[in-house]
Structure formats: structure tokens, C-alpha cells
Design a protein around this motif. Structure first.
Motif, short mmCIF file in Angstrom:
data_model
loop_
_atom_site.label_atom_id
_atom_site.label_comp_id
_atom_site.label_asym_id
_atom_site.label_seq_id
_atom_site.Cartn_x
_atom_site.Cartn_y
_atom_site.Cartn_z
N HIS A 67 0.86 -1.18 0.00
CA HIS A 67 0.00 0.00 0.00
C HIS A 67 0.90 1.23 0.00
O HIS A 67 1.65 1.45 0.93
CB HIS A 67 -0.89 -0.02 1.24
N TRP A 68 0.82 2.01 -1.06
CA TRP A 68 1.65 3.19 -1.17
C TRP A 68 0.82 4.40 -0.78
O TRP A 68 -0.27 4.61 -1.27
CB TRP A 68 2.15 3.37 -2.60
N GLU A 69 1.36 5.20 0.11
CA GLU A 69 0.68 6.41 0.56
C GLU A 69 1.49 7.62 0.20
O GLU A 69 2.71 7.63 0.34
CB GLU A 69 0.49 6.39 2.08
N GLU A 89 3.73 13.24 13.08
CA GLU A 89 3.36 12.46 14.26
C GLU A 89 1.85 12.28 14.35
O GLU A 89 1.37 11.19 14.67
CB GLU A 89 3.88 13.12 15.53
N GLU A 90 1.09 13.33 14.06
CA GLU A 90 -0.37 13.24 14.08
C GLU A 90 -0.85 12.27 13.00
O GLU A 90 -1.76 11.47 13.24
CB GLU A 90 -1.00 14.61 13.86
N HIS A 91 -0.25 12.37 11.83
CA HIS A 91 -0.61 11.47 10.73
C HIS A 91 -0.34 10.02 11.11
O HIS A 91 -1.18 9.14 10.89
CB HIS A 91 0.18 11.85 9.47
N TYR A 92 0.81 9.76 11.69
CA TYR A 92 1.15 8.41 12.10
C TYR A 92 0.19 7.90 13.18
O TYR A 92 -0.30 6.77 13.11
CB TYR A 92 2.59 8.37 12.63
N ARG A 108 -4.34 4.43 14.73
CA ARG A 108 -5.70 4.26 15.30
C ARG A 108 -6.62 3.61 14.27
O ARG A 108 -7.38 2.70 14.60
CB ARG A 108 -6.27 5.60 15.75
N GLU A 109 -6.56 4.07 13.03
CA GLU A 109 -7.39 3.48 11.97
C GLU A 109 -7.05 2.02 11.77
O GLU A 109 -7.94 1.18 11.61
CB GLU A 109 -7.20 4.25 10.66
N HIS A 110 -5.76 1.69 11.77
CA HIS A 110 -5.32 0.30 11.59
C HIS A 110 -5.86 -0.57 12.73
O HIS A 110 -6.38 -1.66 12.49
CB HIS A 110 -3.80 0.25 11.54
#
Length: 179
Positions: free
Chosen positions: A101-103, A112-115, A120-122
């Protein structure tokens, strides 16, 4: 009008029903089966059953609700068959292991917020996959269709009270597993 035309035997009308509803129905099937081939089989089976039994469609619900309910039943039957007769891949790995999966990073968001958000989504997706099928199906229908409890109940083929109960149980289980 399309359903009425398809009931009279107009193949182009049913073809248009397929064009309008197959993509969304496939998404629902894929979320239930978590396997592209099984989702395609369930979708094909559902539309074949819908075509054969179209004369029995009474219009109390929308065509998409009716065909989605048929498709969910087909997907659940596939899962039951697989549970009764499990198959093991001889390819050496589980489906999807080689897919990457390429993002594209969002330059506007803090890394950090993105990670943290993606983690959390994962975890949430993994927790939803672990729910028992009855609860997982209701949660996935809610995610895909983003509609009212009544419409979710129609799609799932259960009462509104049962839908509310399953959603509440699913949320409780998810909170515990994520807490």
C-alpha cells in the motif's frame, strides 16, 4: 422504472440496474468476505438470484436494499462453507501479503499526528475484522451505506431493535479491545 422494465424482460434495464448497484454491493461483499474472489462470487450469485426472482420484488424497499440483502446472504453462505471446509493456500502466504500500500504523505499534517491517526485506523479496522460475523456485518453496512438505523436493519434483514442491539454490542466490544 428500471425495475418495472426489467420485470417485463428488458435485459438492458437489468443491465442498467447492475451498472448502478454492483460497485457498492461489491464493496459490501468484500468487507464481509475480506477476499476479492469470494466477494465476486457473492456478487454474481446475488445478481443471478435477483434476476431470477425479480418478479417477487414487491417494492416495499428499494432495489439496492433488496439486492444488498440477497448479496449479504450469499456472502455469509460462502463464509459458512469455508468454515465447514477450510482451504489452505499452497502459494506460501496469505492473500494480500505481497501487495504493498503506497501512501502519498500529507505535507500539511504533522507527521506524528498522521502516524497516530493511521495507527488508530489500523487498530480499529483490525478490531472490526475480529468481531463475530453478525456484529461485523452490521458495522460494515453502517460504514458503507452511512444511513439510518432503519435502512441498516432493512439491508441486514433484521428488526430495528436487533440492529440497535448489535451496534451497541459491537461498539462495546470495540471499546474494550481498543481501550
Amino acid at each position: 422504472m428500471l425495475v418495472a422494465a426489467a420485470k417485463t424482460g428488458e435485459h438492458l434495464a437489468f443491465s442498467e440496474l447492475w451498472n448502478r448497484h454492483s460497485k457498492k454491493t461489491f464493496s459490501t461483499m468484500y468487507r464481509i468476505t475480506r477476499n476479492r474472489q469470494d466477494a465476486e462470487d457473492a456478487l454474481q450469485d446475488a445478481f443471478l438470484k435477483a434476476y431470477v426472482h425479480l418478479k417477487n420484488f414487491d417494492g416495499r424497499s428499494t432495489f439496492s436494499t433488496w439486492v444488498t440483502r440477497i448479496a449479504i446472504n450469499s456472502a455469509l453462505m460462502i463464509l459458512r462453507r469455508k468454515r465447514a471446509h477450510p482451504e489452505i493456500s499452497m502459494d506460501g502466504g496469505a492473500e494480500g501479503e505481497t501487495w504493498q500500500h503506497w501512501e502519498v504523505p500529507d505535507r500539511r499534517a504533522n507527521t506524528e499526528e498522521h502516524y497516530a491517526r493511521s495507527e488508530r485506523e489500523h487498530h480499529l479496522k483490525r478490531a472490526i475484522r475480529r468481531l463475530r460475523p453478525a456484529l461485523r456485518t452490521i458495522v460494515e453496512i453502517q460504514q458503507v451505506h452511512d444511513t439510518s438505523i432503519k435502512e441498516i436493519a432493512e439491508i441486514a434483514g433484521i428488526s430495528v431493535a436487533a440492529t440497535k442491539s448489535r451496534l451497541l454490542r459491537a461498539r462495546t466490544v470495540l471499546r474494550r479491545s481498543l481501550g
